[in-house]
Scaffold this motif. Structure first.
Motif: not given
Length: 344
Positions: A188-190, A194, A336
């Motif tokens: 779900k992140t970057e 991430y 995301k």
């Protein structure tokens, strides 16, 4: 004894109960893991993103817990009474943890002060850990057994749940959920968060593999009744085999940064672990550690046949609807995390 499609109603309800508990462990497991590792995310923005990753789904995931409790109460009331009498302390700790986790998630963003948010971060993380530990203690003791009297009622001091095996199971549960949660958050992140979660996912995978290995060795050496079914039914070897393949695939997919596949593998691991426990204890629901003849089975602790029929019909209608609802929520909030003025 009445059957449906050649299978006893008690067996059907045992399967329904097991499926619901597996659903809860998979779905609430990742947000419990996300909470347990919350303090490893040092920056305020990182913690907000992590909270918003589980924000749309965490309370819906707990619906499966309510269904599981209701299924046990309605289908196997005698076992329900014995289990909750024996595990009164860990269950109350579990309930308090659920309350404080929900409060922490909702209250954290109500004030901008650093001290305010740090306090709720600690409460959120500690309550998530407490819930996971309580679940592990209860699962370990259900598999191990508790003392029961001739009336099939709990007979003990109330502290039997604290034993070496259940402590190992609770540590393994925490490690599994933290790995599961880190993988979900990585999905779900970057950017920098991430990258950090990728590292945490690898570390928690090692934590899980080590704790799972220790617990497995202890079980084989000191809890022989938990491997009897496996020895007597070679076909059941497919369960641990599939589980080990799924576990081995997790670090492989993490290294390839394919966190969606890693999440599927960790979900399969949870499902196979619970299925293995279910097959090992079947047809028991609660083993009497003092005298196996007093154990509670799916037959001597079940509701009446007419009740089981009605329950199975309700489950056939209600459970798919809840599954559809959960699928819709996850599909709606896929992708995301995007922060806005309505975010936590």
């Amino acid at each position: 004894m009445e059957t449906f499609l050649g299978i006893d109603y008690q067996v059907w309800w045992f399967l329904v109960f097991g499926a619901v508990i597996s659903g809860y462990a998979i779905l609430d497991g990742f947000d419990l893991g996300a909470g347990a590792l919350h303090l490893f995310l040092g920056k305020e923005e990182s913690r907000r993103i992590a909270l918003n990753a589980i924000g749309p789904v965490w309370d819906g995931n707990e619906v499966w817990l309510v269904i599981g409790g209701g299924a046990l109460f309605a289908g196997f009331p005698i076992a329900y009474a014995a289990i909750f009498s024996a595990f009164y302390i860990p269950f109350m700790i579990f309930i308090v943890g659920l309350i404080w986790r929900g409060v922490a998630i909702e209250f954290r963003s109500k004030e901008p002060g650093i001290w305010w948010r740090k306090i709720w971060d600690i409460i959120y993380s500690f309550s998530s850990l407490t819930i996971a530990i309580s679940l592990g203690l209860m699962l370990g003791n259900v598999a191990l057994g508790i003392p029961l009297n001739k009336y099939q009622e709990y007979e003990g001091t109330g502290m039997e749940f604290l034993n070496v095996f259940s402590v190992f199971v609770s540590i393994t549960t925490v490690a599994l959920f933290m790995m599961h949660g880190a993988i979900f958050l990585a999905m779900k992140t970057e950017n920098r968060l991430y990258a950090k979660l990728s590292i945490l996912a690898r570390r928690f995978t090692i934590f899980f593999v080590v704790s799972f290995g220790i617990t497995s060795m202890y079980t084989l050496l000191y809890i022989p009744h938990l491997s009897d079914q496996l020895k007597q039914n070679p076909a059941l070897f497919l369960l641990p085999l599939g589980m080990f393949i799924a576990i081995a695939n997790i670090p492989r997919q993490i290294k390839r940064q394919q966190f969606g596949y890693a999440f599927i593998s960790s979900s399969i691991t949870i499902a196979f672990l619970l299925a293995l426990v279910a097959f090992e204890v079947f047809p028991l629901l609660l083993r009497a550690s003092n005298d196996p003849s007093l154990s509670l089975t799916i037959y001597n602790s079940s509701s009446s046949p007419s009740t089981m029929k009605t329950l199975l019909l309700i489950a056939a209608i209600g459970t798919p609807l809840i599954g559809i609802y959960s699928t819709f929520v996850f599909w709606t909030f896929k992708g995301k995390v995007e922060m806005d003025e309505m975010s936590y």
